[in-house]
Design a protein around this motif. Structure first.
Motif, PDB file in Angstrom:
ATOM      1  N   THR A  87       0.837  -1.203   0.000  1.00 52.27           N
ATOM      2  CA  THR A  87       0.000   0.000   0.000  1.00 52.27           C
ATOM      3  C   THR A  87       0.870   1.250   0.000  1.00 52.27           C
ATOM      4  O   THR A  87       0.605   2.204  -0.749  1.00 52.27           O
ATOM      5  N   LEU A  88       1.913   1.249   0.801  1.00 49.60           N
ATOM      6  CA  LEU A  88       2.843   2.378   0.826  1.00 49.60           C
ATOM      7  C   LEU A  88       3.515   2.554  -0.535  1.00 49.60           C
ATOM      8  O   LEU A  88       3.602   3.671  -1.060  1.00 49.60           O
ATOM      9  N   THR A  89       3.964   1.461  -1.128  1.00 47.87           N
ATOM     10  CA  THR A  89       4.638   1.519  -2.423  1.00 47.87           C
ATOM     11  C   THR A  89       3.713   2.081  -3.498  1.00 47.87           C
ATOM     12  O   THR A  89       4.102   2.938  -4.296  1.00 47.87           O
ATOM     13  N   VAL A  90       2.476   1.595  -3.516  1.00 48.83           N
ATOM     14  CA  VAL A  90       1.502   2.073  -4.497  1.00 48.83           C
ATOM     15  C   VAL A  90       1.188   3.557  -4.268  1.00 48.83           C
ATOM     16  O   VAL A  90       1.087   4.339  -5.216  1.00 48.83           O
ATOM     17  N   SER A  91       1.063   3.941  -3.015  1.00 46.60           N
ATOM     18  CA  SER A  91       0.784   5.349  -2.695  1.00 46.60           C
ATOM     19  C   SER A  91       1.932   6.251  -3.144  1.00 46.60           C
ATOM     20  O   SER A  91       1.705   7.340  -3.700  1.00 46.60           O
ATOM     21  N   LEU A  92       3.158   5.814  -2.902  1.00 43.38           N
ATOM     22  CA  LEU A  92       4.323   6.598  -3.337  1.00 43.38           C
ATOM     23  C   LEU A  92       4.390   6.693  -4.860  1.00 43.38           C
ATOM     24  O   LEU A  92       4.714   7.752  -5.416  1.00 43.38           O
ATOM     25  N   ALA A  93       4.064   5.603  -5.542  1.00 42.38           N
ATOM     26  CA  ALA A  93       4.065   5.616  -7.009  1.00 42.38           C
ATOM     27  C   ALA A  93       2.997   6.562  -7.539  1.00 42.38           C
ATOM     28  O   ALA A  93       3.233   7.310  -8.496  1.00 42.38           O
ATOM     29  N   ALA A  94       1.830   6.552  -6.913  1.00 44.51           N
ATOM     30  CA  ALA A  94       0.750   7.453  -7.332  1.00 44.51           C
ATOM     31  C   ALA A  94       1.141   8.909  -7.098  1.00 44.51           C
ATOM     32  O   ALA A  94       0.883   9.774  -7.945  1.00 44.51           O
ATOM     33  N   ALA A  95       1.780   9.188  -5.972  1.00 42.52           N
ATOM     34  CA  ALA A  95       2.231  10.550  -5.673  1.00 42.52           C
ATOM     35  C   ALA A  95       3.296  10.991  -6.677  1.00 42.52           C
ATOM     36  O   ALA A  95       3.270  12.128  -7.169  1.00 42.52           O
ATOM     37  N   TRP A  96       4.223  10.096  -6.996  1.00 43.70           N
ATOM     38  CA  TRP A  96       5.252  10.414  -7.985  1.00 43.70           C
ATOM     39  C   TRP A  96       4.606  10.734  -9.328  1.00 43.70           C
ATOM     40  O   TRP A  96       4.970  11.723  -9.988  1.00 43.70           O
ATOM     41  N   ALA A  97       3.651   9.903  -9.739  1.00 42.11           N
ATOM     42  CA  ALA A  97       2.981  10.116 -11.023  1.00 42.11           C
ATOM     43  C   ALA A  97       2.259  11.460 -11.043  1.00 42.11           C
ATOM     44  O   ALA A  97       2.310  12.188 -12.045  1.00 42.11           O
ATOM     45  N   ALA A  98       1.606  11.813  -9.942  1.00 36.84           N
ATOM     46  CA  ALA A  98       0.897  13.097  -9.863  1.00 36.84           C
ATOM     47  C   ALA A  98       1.876  14.260  -9.962  1.00 36.84           C
ATOM     48  O   ALA A  98       1.639  15.223 -10.703  1.00 36.84           O
TER      49      ALA A  98
END
Length: 153
Positions: A87-98
């Motif tokens: 969940t943390l990894t996915v959240s960080l990836a989503a933040a990076w993409a944004a």
């Protein structure tokens, strides 16, 4: 036990647990008003049950009484630590993409790639922990390897 056969069984158990979790998640988010995050935690809990039992009995050939403190508890902690890390990894990836201005299909691929990478590393780490610690054979030391030349098949 033949190590390749053990890895194949471990992979099969992962597929069963994943299909179970995804089915429960799909039902919960489709048929209820439950928040997706809560549904995901419940789905992971449901998928952890067949994962534990199949890993213990089929992959590592453990029989007899389960140890709540030595097997069940640590297995659940390991499973939910994996959920938290992914969940943390996915959240960080989503933040990076944004932040990078990535959207659409590319954003989805970045997030899914992060999920696959996190779970791939966790899958390998979990095998080692289950093999060397949780479901360790009494003839196997986690520090020195097999204590006997005989290998069960």
């Amino acid at each position: 036990m033949n190590r390749l056969r053990q890895w194949l069984r471990y992979g099969t158990v992962s597929i069963v647990a994943t299909v179970t979790s995804m089915t429960v998640l799909g039902v919960l988010v489709t048929a209820t008003t439950m928040p997706a995050g809560v549904a995901n935690v419940l789905a992971t809990a449901v998928g952890t049950v067949p994962s534990f039992e199949l890993n213990r009995r089929w992959v590592w050939r453990k029989t007899g009484k389960r140890s709540l403190r030595g097997e069940v508890g640590p297995f659940w902690i390991l499973s939910f630590a994996g959920l938290a890390l992914s969940t943390l990894t996915v959240s960080l990836a989503a933040a990076w993409a944004a932040n990078a201005g990535v959207d659409g299909t590319t954003r989805t691929l970045v997030i899914e790639g992060a999920n696959v990478a996190a779970f791939g590393l966790l899958w390998i780490a979990q095998f080692v922990i289950l093999d060397r610690v949780l479901f360790r054979s009494p003839t196997h030391s986690p520090l020195t390897g097999p204590l006997t030349d005989k290998v069960a098949s």
